[in-house]
Design an enzyme around this catalytic site. Sequence first.
Site, PDB file in Angstrom:
ATOM      1  N   THR A 404     -80.913  10.232 -17.837  1.00  0.00           N
ATOM      2  CA  THR A 404     -79.847  11.127 -17.089  1.00  0.00           C
ATOM      3  C   THR A 404     -80.311  11.793 -16.078  1.00  0.00           C
ATOM      4  OG1 THR A 404     -78.817  11.441 -19.128  1.00  0.00           O
ATOM      5  CG2 THR A 404     -77.773  12.582 -17.550  1.00  0.00           C
ATOM      6  N   ASN A 424     -78.734   6.664 -20.599  1.00  0.00           N
ATOM      7  CA  ASN A 424     -78.822   7.322 -21.815  1.00  0.00           C
ATOM      8  C   ASN A 424     -80.363   7.546 -21.877  1.00  0.00           C
ATOM      9  OD1 ASN A 424     -78.405   8.511 -24.190  1.00  0.00           O
ATOM     10  ND2 ASN A 424     -78.244   6.668 -25.590  1.00  0.00           N
TER      11      ASN A 424
HETATM   12  O1  DON Z   1     -73.902  11.015 -22.424  1.00  0.00           O
HETATM   13  C1  DON Z   1     -74.894  11.643 -22.930  1.00  0.00           C
HETATM   14  O2  DON Z   1     -74.426  12.824 -23.335  1.00  0.00           O
HETATM   15  C2  DON Z   1     -76.181  11.155 -23.201  1.00  0.00           C
HETATM   16  N1  DON Z   1     -76.327   9.809 -23.194  1.00  0.00           N
HETATM   17  C3  DON Z   1     -76.936  11.592 -22.268  1.00  0.00           C
HETATM   18  C4  DON Z   1     -78.339  11.247 -22.057  1.00  0.00           C
HETATM   19  C5  DON Z   1     -79.499  11.915 -21.289  1.00  0.00           C
HETATM   20  O3  DON Z   1     -79.116  13.035 -20.900  1.00  0.00           O
HETATM   21  C6  DON Z   1     -80.597  11.466 -21.299  1.00  0.00           C
HETATM   22  N2  DON Z   1     -81.431  12.364 -20.771  1.00  0.00           N
HETATM   23  N3  DON Z   1     -82.434  12.638 -20.033  1.00  0.00           N
END
Ligand code: DON
Length: 594
Positions: A404, A424
Site C-alpha cells: 500500500t 495488498n
Molecule cells: O486494504 C487493506 O487494508 C490492506 N490490503 C492494506 C495492505 C497494506 O497496507 C500493505 N502495506 N504495506
Amino acid sequence: MKLWIKQSCHRHSTKYRYTFTMKLLIILPVLFVILNTAQLQANDEAILAGQRAEPVTGKTAMVVTSHQLATEIALEILKEGGNAIDAAIAAGFVLAVTQPRSGNIGGGGFMLYSPSYSDAVTAIDYRETAPSKAHEKMFLDDMGNGDQTLSRFSHLSAGVPGTVAGFALALEKFGTMSLAEVLQPAINLAKNGFVVPNRFVEGIAARKQVFDKWPSSKAKFFKQDGSSYQAGEIFKQPDLAKTLQLIADKGAEGFYTGETARLIESEMQKHGGLISYEDLANYQAVIRQPVHGTYRGFDVYSMSPPSSGGVHIVQILNLLEQYPITEYGHNSAQTIHLMAEAMRRAYADRASYLGDSDFIKVPLKGLISKSYSQAIVKNIKLNRATPSVEIKAGNPQHYESPETTHFSIVDQFGNAVSNTYTLNFSYGSGIVVTGAGFLLNNEMDDFSAKPGATNAYGLMGGEANKIEPNKRMLSSMSPTIVKQAGKNFLITGSPVGSRIISTTLQVIMNVIDHKMNIQTAVNSPRIHHQWWPDEIRIEQGISPDTIKLLTNRGHKMVQKSAMGGSQSILVDQENRRLYGAADPRQSTSKATGF
Ligand code: DON
C-alpha cells in the site's frame, strides 16, 4: 488603523489628502509585505520551536508521496496549472511504474477529494471486487482450514482491479487534464526506464522466491540472464508502457476491455484464476459519502465502507476525546494505555460489524456516535488493561439501511487529495499478467476465509466480511482530511494493513493533542493494538520506564518493525502556509512544495 487614517486626514486640505493617500498607497503594500514576511517567519519559528523535525514548507502547493519521481512529476503538473486531482492521477500512474511494490494498476484503493470552494468532501471507492465466480469456501482445504497459499499467492488471490477505473472517474469528475496527458510521464518512465534506488533492489530480493514461480514475473523483475538489477541501474518496462498507452488512447475501456482484459482473462484461465472478461468489463468505481466525525472541534473526514478505516478512526477519537490527552502527554504510559484500550474495543467491533455496505448492513451511525463511545468509556479502567478475551463487539445503535502507499496533495487553489492504494502485500500476489507487464493484487486475502479466521495482518473477520460474488473485501485504508472551520487543515493516511488506522489516528492526535508540527507528528514512535493478538505493538523509541509501567497494568508490550508510511500535509490557512512531511520510514519518500 482604518479609523485613524480617516480621522487624521479629515483635518487637512484636499491636496494634502491626495499626497498623503498616494504615500499610503505606496507605503501600505510595502508594510504589508514586511509584516506578512515577519508574520510568516514568526509562524515558521513557532511551528519549529521545540520540535525535533522540520517539515518542508511551501506557500502555494505541496506534494508528498512515497517516491521522489512521483512527487516531482505531480509538482510539475501543479506548476503548469493542473489541479490536485490531475497531479494525483499522474502521481498514481508514476508510482505504478517506479514503485511496483505498491504503486499499481492491478490493485485498488480509495481517494478523498476536498475542493477549496466548498467544505464538501468526496470519497472515491476503487476497491477491488471478488470475481463473479468467487464463493464463500474458495480458500478452504478439505479439512475446512484456510489455505493461505491460495488466498495470498495464487491467481485466485486476485480481486478485479479498481485503480484504472478509480483514476479515470476522479479525473473525469474533478480534473482538468485528459487521461492521455496525465499518463504521459508514467508511459515515458516505463518505456525509457528510471534509475532504481536501493529500496527497489531490496524489495525485489525479498520477494524473489515468489517471483521465481511465474515466468512473467521473473522476466519483468530480473535481467535476461536471471541476475538482479543493482541500485543505480536503469529499469525498463516495455509491456507496462504498452498497457498504459492503451489506457491513454482508449480511456478506462483500454484496460477493462480489449487486449488488456483478454490478457488478464487468459492469465486466469491458464492458472485456475476466476477473473473473467465480463468481470473486468463490469467493474465500476463508486462515489461514496466519507465518514465524518469531530475531534476537539476539528472535522475529521475519512474513508467509509468497504474500508473500516474512517469508522474506527472516528470511533477511537470519540473515545479519546473524553480524556485530557494533552495533559497526559505524548506516549506517556497513561496515554498509551488509553489508546490501546480504545483501539482493542474498536477492532473488536470491526471484526463483527464491518464489511462491504453494498452487501451487508453496517451500523455506521451507531459506531461513530458520541453516545456509543460514552457508553464504552464506562468499561475502560484508567489503570488496568482489560484482557482482550473479556472484550466482545459492543452494541452500537440501529442499523441504518442503507504495501500500500499513501500520498497527499494540496494545489495552488487549495484543493486537497488524500489517496491510499495497494496490491495488498508488497508486490501483491507476485504474479505479473503475461504480456501486460503489471502485477496482480492478492486482495482476496482481506476477506475472511471463514468466520473467525484472520487475514495476513492478524485481523479477525466474520460473517460481515465473508466472500461473495462481486463484493468488495474489507479494508483498513484510511485516506483522511481533517478540516478546521470548514477549511482543509490536515491531509494524511498511511499504508501497512491493520496499522493504517492506528498510524493515521496518531498523526491526527500528535497534531491536535500534542501540538507537534507535521514532520514531528509523522516521525514520532507509534503504538498499535488490534484486539487480537492481545498486545501493544510498539516501535523503537518508547522508553523502558513507560514499557514497565504499562506491563504492570497488565499490557503485553512487544517491540517490532516500524509501522506505516504517512505522507502528510498540514495547511496553515491563516498564513497560507503549507507544511509537507515525508515519512522517514520509507527512504524513497519525498515532500516538495512551492
Ligand atoms: O486494504 C487493506 O487494508 C490492506 N490490503 C492494506 C495492505 C497494506 O497496507 C500493505 N502495506 N504495506
